[in-house]
Design an enzyme around this catalytic site. Sequence first.
Site, short mmCIF file in Angstrom:
data_model
loop_
_atom_site.label_atom_id
_atom_site.label_comp_id
_atom_site.label_asym_id
_atom_site.label_seq_id
_atom_site.Cartn_x
_atom_site.Cartn_y
_atom_site.Cartn_z
N LEU A 142 0.86 -1.36 -0.07
CA LEU A 142 0.23 -0.30 0.12
C LEU A 142 0.77 1.38 -0.62
O LEU A 142 1.59 1.67 1.27
CB LEU A 142 -0.83 0.07 1.13
N TRP A 143 0.50 1.73 -0.84
CA TRP A 143 1.18 3.68 -0.81
C TRP A 143 0.39 4.42 -0.62
O TRP A 143 -0.79 4.99 -0.09
CB TRP A 143 1.01 3.95 -2.51
N ILE A 153 4.78 -1.44 3.18
CA ILE A 153 4.13 -0.06 3.59
C ILE A 153 4.58 1.01 3.11
O ILE A 153 6.22 0.64 3.06
CB ILE A 153 3.56 0.70 4.94
N LYS A 154 4.67 1.60 1.59
CA LYS A 154 5.51 2.14 1.37
C LYS A 154 4.78 3.72 1.69
O LYS A 154 3.58 4.30 1.45
CB LYS A 154 4.92 2.18 -0.39
N GLN A 155 6.05 4.68 1.66
CA GLN A 155 5.57 5.52 2.47
C GLN A 155 7.00 6.61 1.92
O GLN A 155 8.69 6.63 1.89
CB GLN A 155 5.31 5.59 3.68
#
Length: 348
Positions: free
Chosen positions: A196-197, A234-236
């Site tokens: 998830l972005w 998780i993409k952050q």
Amino acid sequence: MASTLTLSPENEALLAHQCVVSKDLIHAPGPNFLDRCFVPGSRTPQVLRSLGALYGHGRLAGTGYVSILPVDQGIEHTTGASFGPNPMYFDPENILRLALEGGCNAVATTFGTFGTVARKYAHKIPFLVKINHNELLTYPNKFNQILFGSVRQAWDMGATAVGATVYFGSEESNRQITEVTEAFEEAHRLGMATVLWCYTRNNAFKTAAKDFHVAADLTGQANHLGVTMGADIIKQKLPENNGGFSALKFGKTFPSMYETLSTDHPIDLTRYQVLNCYAGRIGLINSGGESLGQGDLEAAIRTAIVNKRAGGQGLISGRKAFQRPFAEGVQLLNAIQDVYLDKSIALA
């Protein structure tokens, strides 16, 4: 594979920092990460196999770290803006070639890209299909991610994982949260992993003084919501400041969020993001950011060092790699990976 990494003095200085939050409070990446953090949970054997394929490919295979090449900018930023600096990438096969020759764990791109080359490459590198996008032909532009295909379509293409973006804070965020949560449930049912972005988007988050879209407290909360939605990774964006909730006067805060759980140092800010990924039980990968030309290599290495020392799990870097000559793109991806292969760069 041995690292041959050489650091600039600025990046070397990052190695001296010690986090205010002890590394003992987080679940650090490592070769047995899946066994420690996923096997006790609810993921099915099929999902674990997909995660194993993703963590087990490329130069970082078996380390617990990941290096992913993302190329969805043709939709998100227009093709001309994305591929104008290097027109060879109008041909989607070159995206797959770059990920393979660059030693990546996976390649994240669109239904359109995978649809043209799936049979040739599905057995060569894990596919991460980005299922939603914010397209730029709607005028005026708005912060709205919409589905471009189904989870089943990604599975039929041979995908190992699906990815999606939620613009937390936008007017459309409630629909996006519900839509993506349902998509991730279906992906897990089919045995795929999920990424998830977790981006924040609201014009009110940017003031004259600071851009709180990259505040540790706002992005950290987005991470926590993303894990709750069923994300396996998780993409952050890398945090650049803190105190967004206080400055914007919304949400709930506690003094230790700013006084004892973080400082203004980038590694402390990023560790707060890791804490919000259920103390690192779900891996945090930071984005590599836009290409600014000269200085991209050192900037990418810096981001990787910050992510790794904070307890993150890798980088997902695209424009810095594909908006330059092919060989230089491979070199940049390898330099990022070298940070994670270098055992002298340890948790802060």
